[in-house]
Design a protein around this motif. Sequence first.
Motif, short mmCIF file in Angstrom:
data_model
loop_
_atom_site.label_atom_id
_atom_site.label_comp_id
_atom_site.label_asym_id
_atom_site.label_seq_id
_atom_site.Cartn_x
_atom_site.Cartn_y
_atom_site.Cartn_z
N TYR A 92 5.75 0.26 -2.65
CA TYR A 92 4.50 1.01 -2.48
C TYR A 92 3.80 0.64 -1.17
O TYR A 92 3.14 1.48 -0.56
CB TYR A 92 3.59 0.83 -3.68
CG TYR A 92 4.01 1.73 -4.81
CD1 TYR A 92 3.81 3.12 -4.73
CD2 TYR A 92 4.63 1.23 -5.94
CE1 TYR A 92 4.21 3.96 -5.75
CE2 TYR A 92 5.04 2.06 -6.97
CZ TYR A 92 4.83 3.43 -6.86
OH TYR A 92 5.23 4.27 -7.87
N SER A 93 3.95 -0.59 -0.74
CA SER A 93 3.40 -0.99 0.55
C SER A 93 4.04 -0.17 1.67
O SER A 93 3.37 0.31 2.58
CB SER A 93 3.62 -2.48 0.78
OG SER A 93 3.20 -2.85 2.07
N ARG A 94 5.35 -0.03 1.58
CA ARG A 94 6.08 0.77 2.59
C ARG A 94 5.64 2.23 2.53
O ARG A 94 5.35 2.84 3.54
CB ARG A 94 7.58 0.64 2.32
CG ARG A 94 8.49 1.55 3.11
CD ARG A 94 8.90 1.02 4.48
NE ARG A 94 9.28 -0.36 4.48
CZ ARG A 94 10.51 -0.82 4.29
NH1 ARG A 94 11.50 0.00 4.06
NH2 ARG A 94 10.75 -2.11 4.31
N LEU A 95 5.59 2.80 1.32
CA LEU A 95 5.22 4.21 1.17
C LEU A 95 3.80 4.48 1.65
O LEU A 95 3.50 5.55 2.16
CB LEU A 95 5.39 4.67 -0.28
CG LEU A 95 6.82 4.68 -0.82
CD1 LEU A 95 6.83 5.14 -2.28
CD2 LEU A 95 7.73 5.54 0.02
N LYS B 152 0.52 4.61 -8.62
CA LYS B 152 1.64 3.67 -8.59
C LYS B 152 2.21 3.49 -9.99
O LYS B 152 1.47 3.42 -10.96
CB LYS B 152 1.18 2.31 -8.04
CG LYS B 152 0.72 2.39 -6.61
CD LYS B 152 0.23 1.06 -6.11
CE LYS B 152 -0.26 1.19 -4.67
NZ LYS B 152 -0.79 -0.08 -4.17
N SER B 153 3.52 3.41 -10.05
CA SER B 153 4.21 3.16 -11.31
C SER B 153 5.13 1.95 -11.10
O SER B 153 6.10 2.03 -10.36
CB SER B 153 5.05 4.37 -11.72
OG SER B 153 5.94 4.02 -12.76
N ILE B 154 4.79 0.86 -11.77
CA ILE B 154 5.61 -0.35 -11.68
C ILE B 154 7.02 -0.06 -12.20
O ILE B 154 8.01 -0.54 -11.65
CB ILE B 154 4.96 -1.52 -12.46
CG1 ILE B 154 3.59 -1.85 -11.86
CG2 ILE B 154 5.87 -2.74 -12.47
CD1 ILE B 154 3.62 -2.23 -10.38
N PHE B 155 7.11 0.76 -13.25
CA PHE B 155 8.42 1.11 -13.81
C PHE B 155 9.31 1.75 -12.75
O PHE B 155 10.44 1.31 -12.53
CB PHE B 155 8.28 2.05 -15.03
CG PHE B 155 9.61 2.58 -15.51
CD1 PHE B 155 10.43 1.79 -16.29
CD2 PHE B 155 10.03 3.85 -15.15
CE1 PHE B 155 11.67 2.27 -16.72
CE2 PHE B 155 11.26 4.34 -15.56
CZ PHE B 155 12.08 3.54 -16.35
N MET C 155 8.42 8.32 -7.39
CA MET C 155 7.34 7.53 -6.78
C MET C 155 6.59 8.36 -5.74
O MET C 155 5.36 8.33 -5.69
CB MET C 155 7.93 6.28 -6.11
CG MET C 155 8.47 5.25 -7.08
SD MET C 155 9.43 3.96 -6.26
CE MET C 155 8.17 3.21 -5.22
N LEU C 156 7.35 9.08 -4.91
CA LEU C 156 6.72 9.91 -3.87
C LEU C 156 5.92 11.05 -4.49
O LEU C 156 4.87 11.42 -3.96
CB LEU C 156 7.79 10.46 -2.92
CG LEU C 156 8.44 9.42 -2.00
CD1 LEU C 156 9.74 9.96 -1.41
CD2 LEU C 156 7.47 9.01 -0.90
#
Length: 164
Positions: free
Chosen positions: A51-54, A125-128, A118-119
Motif C-alpha cells: 500500500y505504501s508503493r500504491l 486498504k485490505s490487509i487480506f 487492491m487497486l
Amino acid sequence: MRKFLIRFGSYKNIFFLFVLFLGFNLWILPGMMTGEKPLDLEINYTAEEAYSRLSRFSEEIRESYRMGLMVSDMIYPIVYSLLFSFIIFKLWQNEMIALLPFTILVFDFIENFSIITMLGLFPEKSIFWGTLAGISTSLKWFFTAITLIFVVIGFGKKTLEKKS
C-alpha cells in the motif's frame, strides 16, 4: 497431459512461444512500467509495503497498472508456462516435472487478482488482499527459481548425454 505435451510441445511451438515471451519482455511489459517498480517484480513484500508503493502512484498510473494486469499480465503467464513446460518436457520427458511452470501461473494469477482488487479498492486498504498478493508473489518467484533450475540442469544433462 503427456499427450498434450507430445502433441503441442513441438520445437516450432517452442520457438513461437519464445518469440512471444521475448515480445512481452522487450516491448509489452516495459510499456506498462510506471516509473515505480510494480509489485509483481518484487520478490517479497508485506501488505503495508504494497500500500505504501500504491500510494506513491498517481490515480492515472494506478488505473494503467490495473489495466495492464488485467490484460497483458493475464496472457503472459500462459505464454511462459507453456514455453517452460514444453522445454522441460523435451529435456526430461517427464510430465510431472513439466507441470511445474503451471504452479508459477497459478500464483501469478492469484497475485494479479489480488493486486487488481487492491487497486480497485484504493484508497481503502485490505490487509487480506495485500498479504495474499505478497505471499503469492513470493511463491511465484520461488517456483520460477525451481523451474529455471530444472531447465538449466536439463540442458546440462542433454549436453553431457550428447558428448558421451
